[in-house]
Structures are given as structure tokens and as C-alpha cells.
Design an enzyme around this catalytic site. Structure first.
Site, short mmCIF file in Angstrom:
data_model
loop_
_atom_site.label_atom_id
_atom_site.label_comp_id
_atom_site.label_asym_id
_atom_site.label_seq_id
_atom_site.Cartn_x
_atom_site.Cartn_y
_atom_site.Cartn_z
N GLY A 183 0.71 -1.19 -0.15
CA GLY A 183 -0.09 -0.18 -0.01
C GLY A 183 0.77 1.35 0.00
N GLY B 14 -1.10 7.81 1.35
CA GLY B 14 -0.92 7.85 2.82
C GLY B 14 0.39 7.30 3.58
N ASP C 233 -3.20 -7.08 -5.97
CA ASP C 233 -3.96 -6.79 -4.97
C ASP C 233 -3.76 -8.05 -3.81
OD1 ASP C 233 -6.44 -7.24 -3.35
OD2 ASP C 233 -7.51 -6.63 -5.05
N ASN D 70 0.91 -2.79 5.38
CA ASN D 70 0.50 -1.35 5.78
C ASN D 70 -0.83 -1.44 5.06
OD1 ASN D 70 0.43 1.75 5.96
ND2 ASN D 70 0.48 1.30 3.67
N TYR E 134 -14.39 -3.14 11.32
CA TYR E 134 -12.96 -2.39 11.15
C TYR E 134 -12.17 -2.63 12.43
CZ TYR E 134 -9.05 0.64 10.50
OH TYR E 134 -7.75 1.21 10.42
N PRO F 21 -1.71 3.65 15.03
CA PRO F 21 -2.08 5.21 15.06
C PRO F 21 -3.71 5.42 15.29
CG PRO F 21 -1.09 4.37 12.93
CD PRO F 21 -1.69 3.05 13.61
N GLY F 22 -3.95 6.75 15.84
CA GLY F 22 -5.27 7.26 15.94
C GLY F 22 -5.33 8.10 14.63
N VAL G 124 -5.14 9.80 11.40
CA VAL G 124 -4.09 10.33 10.28
C VAL G 124 -4.68 10.91 9.34
CG1 VAL G 124 -2.04 9.76 9.10
CG2 VAL G 124 -2.53 8.30 11.13
N PHE H 277 -7.66 7.66 3.92
CA PHE H 277 -8.38 6.69 4.83
C PHE H 277 -9.78 6.89 4.73
CE2 PHE H 277 -9.97 5.35 8.80
CZ PHE H 277 -9.70 4.20 9.02
P1 NDP Z 1 -4.76 5.19 2.39
O1 NDP Z 1 -6.22 4.82 1.83
O2 NDP Z 1 -4.25 6.54 2.11
O3 NDP Z 1 -3.93 4.42 1.97
C1 NDP Z 1 -4.05 2.73 1.81
C2 NDP Z 1 -2.98 1.86 0.90
O4 NDP Z 1 -3.38 0.69 1.13
C3 NDP Z 1 -3.25 2.46 -0.52
O5 NDP Z 1 -1.73 2.62 -1.01
C4 NDP Z 1 -3.93 1.52 -1.26
O6 NDP Z 1 -3.50 1.20 -2.37
C5 NDP Z 1 -3.52 0.43 -0.36
N1 NDP Z 1 -4.53 -1.17 -0.59
C6 NDP Z 1 -5.59 -1.03 -0.16
N2 NDP Z 1 -6.07 -2.18 -0.49
C7 NDP Z 1 -5.25 -2.89 -0.88
C8 NDP Z 1 -5.02 -4.15 -1.65
N3 NDP Z 1 -6.21 -4.90 -1.58
N4 NDP Z 1 -4.01 -4.56 -2.08
C9 NDP Z 1 -3.04 -3.83 -2.12
N5 NDP Z 1 -2.77 -2.51 -1.70
C10 NDP Z 1 -4.06 -2.09 -1.08
O7 NDP Z 1 -4.85 4.99 4.12
P2 NDP Z 1 -3.89 5.08 5.20
O8 NDP Z 1 -2.54 5.35 4.46
O9 NDP Z 1 -4.24 5.83 6.20
O10 NDP Z 1 -3.60 3.64 5.80
C11 NDP Z 1 -2.75 2.57 5.78
C12 NDP Z 1 -2.89 1.87 7.16
O11 NDP Z 1 -2.77 2.34 8.13
C13 NDP Z 1 -4.08 0.77 6.90
O12 NDP Z 1 -3.85 -0.36 7.41
C14 NDP Z 1 -4.98 1.75 7.84
O13 NDP Z 1 -6.00 0.81 8.55
C15 NDP Z 1 -3.99 1.97 8.90
N6 NDP Z 1 -4.39 3.25 9.92
C16 NDP Z 1 -4.90 4.38 9.30
C17 NDP Z 1 -5.12 5.08 10.11
C18 NDP Z 1 -5.94 6.71 9.63
O14 NDP Z 1 -6.44 7.33 10.59
N7 NDP Z 1 -5.48 6.91 8.34
C19 NDP Z 1 -5.22 5.26 11.61
C20 NDP Z 1 -4.71 3.85 11.95
C21 NDP Z 1 -4.28 2.77 11.19
P3 NDP Z 1 -4.19 0.78 -3.84
O15 NDP Z 1 -5.65 1.66 -3.83
O16 NDP Z 1 -3.69 1.72 -4.78
O17 NDP Z 1 -4.42 -0.40 -3.96
C1 8X3 Z 2 -8.01 4.60 12.01
C2 8X3 Z 2 -8.16 5.17 13.35
O1 8X3 Z 2 -9.73 6.04 15.12
O2 8X3 Z 2 -10.68 6.10 12.52
O3 8X3 Z 2 -7.56 3.18 12.21
O4 8X3 Z 2 -10.51 3.98 13.53
S1 8X3 Z 2 -9.72 5.22 13.61
#
Ligand code: NDP
Ligand code: 8X3
Length: 253
Positions: free
Chosen positions: A8, A12, A59, A86, A151, A181-182, A184, A188
Site C-alpha cells: 500500500g 498515505g 491486490d 501497511n 473495522y 495510530p489514531g 491520520v 483513509f
Molecule cells: P490510504 O487509503 O491513504 O492508503 C491505503 C493504501 O493501501 C493505499 O496505498 C492502497 O492502494 C493500499 N491498498 C488498499 N487495499 C489494497 C489491496 N487489496 N492490495 C494492495 N494494496 C491495497 O490509508 P492510510 O495510509 O491511512 O492507511 C494505511 C494503513 O494504516 C491501513 O492499514 C489503515 O487501516 C491504517 N491506519 C490508518 C489510520 C488513519 O487514520 N489514516 C489510523 C490507523 C491505522 P491502492 O488503492 O492503490 O491499492
Molecule cells: C483509523 C483510526 O480511529 O478512525 O484506524 O479508527 S480510527
């Protein structure tokens, strides 16, 4: 050069982490489903830093493709030192009664099964390099909040798997860390709210949320400890988010 595989990286936290590791001299395997973004990222990173990149346009829900890709890695890419699990998502914010089965399947298949596919097929390599697995969990894997149900469930599973991996892999000198993380601000909430950018923006209104670089810095900190130091887990929150689902808005925090 050390090698990291990050899932991913097209947005993000994954994108910021790729940039941070490139800056620190890591060759990178970049993964995601949006190939145009992967190609542009690969071009930019190799122009900016003295590193090599390889695209993994797959994927992670598809275990056959993950297995095949890893089985076909050429020898110069076979010594992966760091796997960062990630890629993940939240889909929807509804009660269980009104939840969408499609949303549930996407979260379960990506956050749990995708992470398992990657870990299963990369672990034999990490045994040879005495590598490091970093699992991106969430505060949603430590607590629950209204309508976070599935989730939160997937991220509680990531928390359990993180502990399970450490128990299995310490004997091979493999480090296992979870970063939780909380809020971000990334794509997302846009993904969670089915593309509604206006609603997604509101999630981060009136307080200072975390940014992806905050998490990339923490990931780098855990990687960059001496080999005998394993950071088991980190919980990283905005100061204005004392708990999951609780945000202090409009107080200048
Ligand atoms: P983004 O949506 O910005 O990024 C998510 C990434 O995951 C993208 O690059 C997307 O790429 C990739 N992805 C999703 N599904 C697939 C798949 N099936 N195969 C390959 N790649 C995939 O979100 P974040 O950067 O915020 O999220 C990253 C991680 O952090 C996640 O696990 C999320 O749960 C976690 N997280 C996020 C928080 C937040 O508040 N943002 C807080 C806590 C945890 P593409 O679409 O090109 O496949
Ligand atoms: C993402 C953080 O608080 O939206 O994992 O669930 S929260």
C-alpha cells in the site's frame, strides 16, 4: 543495500514510509493496485535517491498472485530485510444491523487475509535475513467505538497476529512490531466514506490530526534500533484524540 517491501505505497502512510526508507538508503518493493501511481512513485524515488525500486502491482487479497510474485523474485530482490504490512482500509461506518456485507468482506479480506498472505510468503526470506515485520494496526485494534465494529474487529485481529508472529519468529532473530495510530489524515476517510471527500474532510476539522509522516518517522525509529532491540508496539495519537472515537475539536490542539 537493505531491502524493504511495503504494501500500500500508493497513498498515505505507505507513501510517506517509502519516501522515508528511500531517503535512508533502502531499495524498495512498492505495492498497490493503482499502477499509474506505482510507476510515478518508482520514477520519483529512483530520481531523487540512489536506490532501486521494484513494482508489485498486486491486490494482496489474491493469495495465488502474492505467492507467484514472491516465488518469481529474482535473486537480487530475494534478501528482503523488512516487510511492512501497511495496506488496509475501513469501509463504512454503520451499525452491524445496517452494515454492508461487501464492506465487511473488503475489510476482512484486505486487513486480515491480505496481511496473512504477505506474511506467509515473505517469512521464509526473513528467516534468512533475520529481518523485521512491521504490522500497521490501529487504535481501533486496542479499543472500539460506535459503528467501528468490523473495522475494529479486523484491527484487533492484527493486534493478535502481531503477538502471534513475535512468539513464532523470535527464535529466528526476526523482529515483529505493531504501529497503532489514531486519526491520520490520508485517503483513509475518503475510502471509508465511499469517496465522499466533503464528509471525509469533516473528520479532521477543528483539531490537529496526525499526518502520514508522523507514522513514517515512528516506523523508521523501530527499524533503526539495534538488532537486539524489538519495539513490540507503539500507540500514536493526536494530542487532541485521548481515546478512539473521542476528539477535542476547536481548542487549538
Ligand atoms: P490510504 O487509503 O491513504 O492508503 C491505503 C493504501 O493501501 C493505499 O496505498 C492502497 O492502494 C493500499 N491498498 C488498499 N487495499 C489494497 C489491496 N487489496 N492490495 C494492495 N494494496 C491495497 O490509508 P492510510 O495510509 O491511512 O492507511 C494505511 C494503513 O494504516 C491501513 O492499514 C489503515 O487501516 C491504517 N491506519 C490508518 C489510520 C488513519 O487514520 N489514516 C489510523 C490507523 C491505522 P491502492 O488503492 O492503490 O491499492
Ligand atoms: C483509523 C483510526 O480511529 O478512525 O484506524 O479508527 S480510527
Amino acid at each position: 543495500m537493505p531491502i524493504a517491501l511495503i504494501t500500500g505505497t500508493t497513498a498515505g502512510i505507505g507513501a510517506a514510509t517509502a519516501q522515508t526508507l528511500a531517503k535512508n538508503g533502502y531499495d524498495l518493493i512498492l505495492n498497490g493496485r493503482r499502477n499509474d501511481r506505482l510507476e510515478e512513485q518508482s520514477r520519483k524515488l529512483t530520481n531523487q535517491y540512489d536506490i532501486q525500486t521494484k513494482i508489485m502491482h498486486i491486490d494482496i487479497r489474491n493469495h495465488e498472485e502474492v505467492e507467484k510474485y514472491i516465488a518469481n523474485l529474482s535473486s537480487e530482490w530475494l534478501s528482503i530485510d523488512v516487510l511492512i504490512n501497511n495496506a488496509g482500509l475501513a469501509a463504512g461506518l454503520n451499525s452491524i444491523e445496517s452494515g454492508s456485507i461487501d464492506h465487511w468482506n473488503r475489510m476482512i479480506d484486505t486487513n486480515i487475509k491480505g496481511l496473512l498472505h504477505m506474511t506467509k510468503y515473505i517469512t521464509p526470506i526473513l528467516k534468512k535475513t533475520q529481518g523485521h515485520i512491521i504490522n500497521i494496526g490501529s487504535i481501533a485494534g486496542k479499543e472500539v467505538y460506535p459503528n467501528g465494529n468490523v473495522y475494529c474487529g479486523t484491527k484487533h485481529m492484527v493486534d493478535a497476529l502481531n503477538k502471534a508472529m513475535r512468539t513464532e519468529l523470535a527464535q529466528f532473530g526476526i523482529r515483529v512490531t505493531s504501529i497503532n495510530p489514531g486519526a491520520v489524515e490520508t485517503e483513509f476517510s475518503i475510502v471509508r466514506l465511499d469517496g465522499n471527500t466533503k464528509k471525509a474532510k469533516k473528520v479532521y476539522a477543528g483539531f490537529e490530526n496526525l499526518v502520514a509522516q508522523d507514522i513514517a518517522d515512528a516506523i523508521w525509529f523501530t527499524i533503526n534500533r539495534p538488532k537486539h532491540v524489538n519495539i513490540n508496539e507503539l500507540i500514536i495519537m493526536p494530542t487532541a484524540q485521548p481515546a478512539a472515537g473521542e476528539i477535542i475539536r476547536n481548542k487549538g490542539l
